[in-house]
Design a protein around this motif. Structure first.
Motif, PDB file in Angstrom:
ATOM      1  N   LEU A   3       0.719  -1.061  -0.024  1.00  0.00           N
ATOM      2  CA  LEU A   3       0.013   0.061   0.195  1.00  0.00           C
ATOM      3  C   LEU A   3       0.875   1.241  -0.066  1.00  0.00           C
ATOM      4  CD1 LEU A   3      -2.761   1.163   0.164  1.00  0.00           C
ATOM      5  CD2 LEU A   3      -2.631   1.203   2.521  1.00  0.00           C
ATOM      6  N   ALA A   4       1.982   1.266   0.871  1.00  0.00           N
ATOM      7  CA  ALA A   4       2.614   2.295   0.887  1.00  0.00           C
ATOM      8  C   ALA A   4       3.572   2.528  -0.581  1.00  0.00           C
ATOM      9  CB  ALA A   4       3.953   2.253   1.960  1.00  0.00           C
ATOM     10  N   ASN A   5       3.920   1.315  -1.011  1.00  0.00           N
ATOM     11  CA  ASN A   5       4.570   1.525  -2.228  1.00  0.00           C
ATOM     12  C   ASN A   5       3.568   2.056  -3.254  1.00  0.00           C
ATOM     13  OD1 ASN A   5       6.949   0.512  -1.601  1.00  0.00           O
ATOM     14  ND2 ASN A   5       6.584  -1.780  -2.080  1.00  0.00           N
ATOM     15  N   ILE A   6       2.370   1.597  -3.567  1.00  0.00           N
ATOM     16  CA  ILE A   6       1.312   2.072  -4.483  1.00  0.00           C
ATOM     17  C   ILE A   6       1.127   3.176  -4.279  1.00  0.00           C
ATOM     18  CG2 ILE A   6      -1.114   1.615  -4.959  1.00  0.00           C
ATOM     19  CD1 ILE A   6      -0.796  -1.261  -4.627  1.00  0.00           C
ATOM     20  N   GLN A   7       1.038   3.951  -2.809  1.00  0.00           N
ATOM     21  CA  GLN A   7       0.835   5.259  -2.689  1.00  0.00           C
ATOM     22  C   GLN A   7       1.979   6.146  -3.369  1.00  0.00           C
ATOM     23  OE1 GLN A   7       0.058   5.376   1.352  1.00  0.00           O
ATOM     24  NE2 GLN A   7      -2.105   5.235   1.356  1.00  0.00           N
ATOM     25  N   ALA A   8       2.993   5.592  -2.885  1.00  0.00           N
ATOM     26  CA  ALA A   8       4.212   6.272  -3.550  1.00  0.00           C
ATOM     27  C   ALA A   8       4.333   6.379  -5.023  1.00  0.00           C
ATOM     28  CB  ALA A   8       5.705   5.698  -2.998  1.00  0.00           C
ATOM     29  N   GLU A   9       3.825   5.148  -5.726  1.00  0.00           N
ATOM     30  CA  GLU A   9       3.936   4.910  -7.210  1.00  0.00           C
ATOM     31  C   GLU A   9       2.963   6.081  -7.669  1.00  0.00           C
ATOM     32  OE1 GLU A   9       3.549   1.189  -8.604  1.00  0.00           O
ATOM     33  OE2 GLU A   9       5.151   0.501  -7.504  1.00  0.00           O
ATOM     34  N   SER A  10       1.527   6.268  -6.934  1.00  0.00           N
ATOM     35  CA  SER A  10       0.476   6.979  -7.423  1.00  0.00           C
ATOM     36  C   SER A  10       0.985   8.466  -7.291  1.00  0.00           C
ATOM     37  CB  SER A  10      -0.773   6.707  -6.451  1.00  0.00           C
ATOM     38  OG  SER A  10      -0.738   7.332  -5.279  1.00  0.00           O
ATOM     39  N   GLU A  11       1.962   8.819  -6.213  1.00  0.00           N
ATOM     40  CA  GLU A  11       2.292  10.246  -6.023  1.00  0.00           C
ATOM     41  C   GLU A  11       3.183  10.402  -7.320  1.00  0.00           C
ATOM     42  OE1 GLU A  11       1.458  12.987  -4.114  1.00  0.00           O
ATOM     43  OE2 GLU A  11      -0.075  11.600  -3.282  1.00  0.00           O
ATOM     44  N   ILE A  53       3.088   9.117 -10.194  1.00  0.00           N
ATOM     45  CA  ILE A  53       2.423   9.254 -11.215  1.00  0.00           C
ATOM     46  C   ILE A  53       1.683  10.533 -11.507  1.00  0.00           C
ATOM     47  CG2 ILE A  53       0.491   8.142 -12.710  1.00  0.00           C
ATOM     48  CD1 ILE A  53       1.443   5.496 -11.593  1.00  0.00           C
ATOM     49  N   LEU A  54       1.034  10.856 -10.403  1.00  0.00           N
ATOM     50  CA  LEU A  54       0.614  12.091 -10.366  1.00  0.00           C
ATOM     51  C   LEU A  54       1.362  13.327 -10.619  1.00  0.00           C
ATOM     52  CD1 LEU A  54      -1.949  12.023  -7.232  1.00  0.00           C
ATOM     53  CD2 LEU A  54      -2.508  12.343  -9.669  1.00  0.00           C
ATOM     54  N   GLN A  55       2.673  13.269 -10.144  1.00  0.00           N
ATOM     55  CA  GLN A  55       3.654  14.218 -10.446  1.00  0.00           C
ATOM     56  C   GLN A  55       4.179  14.156 -11.789  1.00  0.00           C
ATOM     57  OE1 GLN A  55       4.762  16.497  -8.430  1.00  0.00           O
ATOM     58  NE2 GLN A  55       6.175  17.419  -9.757  1.00  0.00           N
ATOM     59  N   GLN A  56       4.469  13.079 -12.427  1.00  0.00           N
ATOM     60  CA  GLN A  56       4.750  12.991 -13.701  1.00  0.00           C
ATOM     61  C   GLN A  56       3.597  13.412 -14.546  1.00  0.00           C
ATOM     62  OE1 GLN A  56       5.321   8.899 -14.496  1.00  0.00           O
ATOM     63  NE2 GLN A  56       7.601   8.701 -13.561  1.00  0.00           N
ATOM     64  N   THR A  57       2.310  13.167 -14.271  1.00  0.00           N
ATOM     65  CA  THR A  57       1.154  13.676 -14.678  1.00  0.00           C
ATOM     66  C   THR A  57       1.104  15.362 -14.977  1.00  0.00           C
ATOM     67  OG1 THR A  57       0.049  11.679 -14.434  1.00  0.00           O
ATOM     68  CG2 THR A  57      -1.337  13.622 -15.348  1.00  0.00           C
ATOM     69  N   GLU A  98       3.672  17.247 -14.278  1.00  0.00           N
ATOM     70  CA  GLU A  98       4.636  17.599 -15.118  1.00  0.00           C
ATOM     71  C   GLU A  98       4.292  17.530 -16.852  1.00  0.00           C
ATOM     72  OE1 GLU A  98       8.172  15.536 -14.094  1.00  0.00           O
ATOM     73  OE2 GLU A  98       8.180  16.406 -12.200  1.00  0.00           O
ATOM     74  N   GLN A  99       3.860  16.631 -17.269  1.00  0.00           N
ATOM     75  CA  GLN A  99       3.415  16.486 -18.609  1.00  0.00           C
ATOM     76  C   GLN A  99       2.394  17.354 -18.931  1.00  0.00           C
ATOM     77  OE1 GLN A  99       2.288  12.219 -18.978  1.00  0.00           O
ATOM     78  NE2 GLN A  99       4.191  11.783 -19.521  1.00  0.00           N
ATOM     79  N   GLN A 100       1.346  17.651 -18.094  1.00  0.00           N
ATOM     80  CA  GLN A 100       0.396  18.619 -18.320  1.00  0.00           C
ATOM     81  C   GLN A 100       0.881  19.939 -18.222  1.00  0.00           C
ATOM     82  OE1 GLN A 100      -2.254  19.153 -14.925  1.00  0.00           O
ATOM     83  NE2 GLN A 100      -3.846  20.305 -16.263  1.00  0.00           N
ATOM     84  N   ALA A 101       2.016  20.248 -17.456  1.00  0.00           N
ATOM     85  CA  ALA A 101       2.487  21.525 -17.504  1.00  0.00           C
ATOM     86  C   ALA A 101       3.193  21.857 -18.989  1.00  0.00           C
ATOM     87  CB  ALA A 101       3.599  21.697 -16.367  1.00  0.00           C
ATOM     88  N   LYS A 102       3.975  20.544 -19.309  1.00  0.00           N
ATOM     89  CA  LYS A 102       4.748  20.543 -20.465  1.00  0.00           C
ATOM     90  C   LYS A 102       3.644  20.638 -21.850  1.00  0.00           C
ATOM     91  CE  LYS A 102       8.019  17.449 -23.327  1.00  0.00           C
ATOM     92  NZ  LYS A 102       8.405  16.409 -23.272  1.00  0.00           N
ATOM     93  N   ILE A 103       2.754  19.987 -21.718  1.00  0.00           N
ATOM     94  CA  ILE A 103       1.663  20.191 -23.030  1.00  0.00           C
ATOM     95  C   ILE A 103       1.048  21.470 -23.002  1.00  0.00           C
ATOM     96  CG2 ILE A 103      -0.574  19.433 -23.572  1.00  0.00           C
ATOM     97  CD1 ILE A 103       0.255  16.518 -22.496  1.00  0.00           C
ATOM     98  N   LEU A 104       0.792  22.157 -21.825  1.00  0.00           N
ATOM     99  CA  LEU A 104       0.545  23.662 -21.755  1.00  0.00           C
ATOM    100  C   LEU A 104       1.416  24.405 -22.431  1.00  0.00           C
ATOM    101  CD1 LEU A 104      -1.717  23.610 -18.440  1.00  0.00           C
ATOM    102  CD2 LEU A 104      -2.729  23.410 -20.556  1.00  0.00           C
ATOM    103  N   LYS A 105       2.676  24.153 -21.880  1.00  0.00           N
ATOM    104  CA  LYS A 105       3.772  25.250 -22.491  1.00  0.00           C
ATOM    105  C   LYS A 105       3.912  24.838 -23.900  1.00  0.00           C
ATOM    106  CE  LYS A 105       8.510  26.391 -21.615  1.00  0.00           C
ATOM    107  NZ  LYS A 105       9.753  25.760 -20.949  1.00  0.00           N
TER     108      LYS A 105
END
Length: 165
Positions: free
Chosen positions: A58-66, A68-72, A74-81
Motif C-alpha cells: 500500500l505504501a509502495n502503491i501510494q508512492a507510485e501514485s504520487e 504518477i501524479l507528479q509525472q502527470t 509535469e506532462q500537463q505543464a509541458k503540454i500546456l507550455k
C-alpha cells in the motif's frame, strides 16, 4: 467415612484415574492442543506478515501514485507550455501574414493609384494637346487670315530659328 478426610482407597483410585487421564491427555490431548496452538500462532504470524506486506505494498502503491501524479502534472505543464508556444507561433505567423498581405494590398493599391494617375495625366495631356491644337488652329486662322499676316509670321519664325543657331 468422613466427608472431609477421604479414604486411602479413594485417594488411590483417584490418583490412578488422574494419572490415566493425565496419560491420555499427555498422549493424545496435549499434542493436539499444542498443535492447534502452534497452528493458530503460525496463522496469526502469517496474517501479521501478510498484513505487513499489504501495508508495504500500500505504501509502495501510494508512492507510485504520487510519482504518477507528479509525472502527470509535469506532462500537463509541458503540454500546456507547448500549446502556448504553438498558439503564440500561430498568432505571430497570422500577424506576419496579415502584415505581408496588408503591405501587398497597399503596394497594389499604390500601383493602381499610380497607374490611374498616369492614365489621368496622359488623358489630361492629350486633352490639353487637343485643346492647344484647336486653339492654335483658331488663332492661326485668325492671324493668318490674310497674306500679309502670313508673311510676317513666316519672317518671324525664320528669324527665331536663325537666332537659336
Amino acid at each position: 467415612m468422613s466427608l472431609i478426610t477421604p479414604d486411602f482407597g479413594l485417594l488411590f483410585w483417584m490418583t490412578i484415574v488422574f494419572l490415566v487421564v493425565l496419560f491420555i491427555l499427555w498422549k493424545y490431548g496435549f499434542p493436539v492442543i499444542t498443535n492447534m496452538v502452534k497452528e493458530r500462532k503460525a496463522f496469526i504470524d502469517e496474517s501479521l506478515r501478510k498484513a505487513q506486506e499489504a501495508n508495504e505494498k500500500l505504501a509502495n502503491i501510494q508512492a507510485e501514485s504520487e510519482s504518477i501524479l507528479q509525472q502527470t502534472r509535469e506532462q500537463q505543464a509541458k503540454i500546456l507550455k507547448e500549446a502556448n508556444a504553438t498558439r503564440d507561433a500561430i498568432v505571430e505567423q497570422a500577424q506576419t501574414k496579415a502584415k505581408e498581405e496588408g503591405a501587398r494590398v497597399l503596394n497594389e493599391a499604390k500601383a493602381a493609384i499610380e497607374a490611374e494617375k498616369q492614365n489621368a495625366i496622359r488623358d489630361i495631356r492629350g486633352q490639353v494637346a487637343t485643346l492647344s491644337i484647336q486653339i492654335a488652329e483658331k488663332v492661326l486662322r485668325q492671324n493668318l487670315g490674310n497674306e500679309q499676316n502670313q508673311m510676317e509670321l513666316i519672317d518671324r519664325m525664320l528669324d527665331e530659328v536663325t537666332a537659336n543657331k
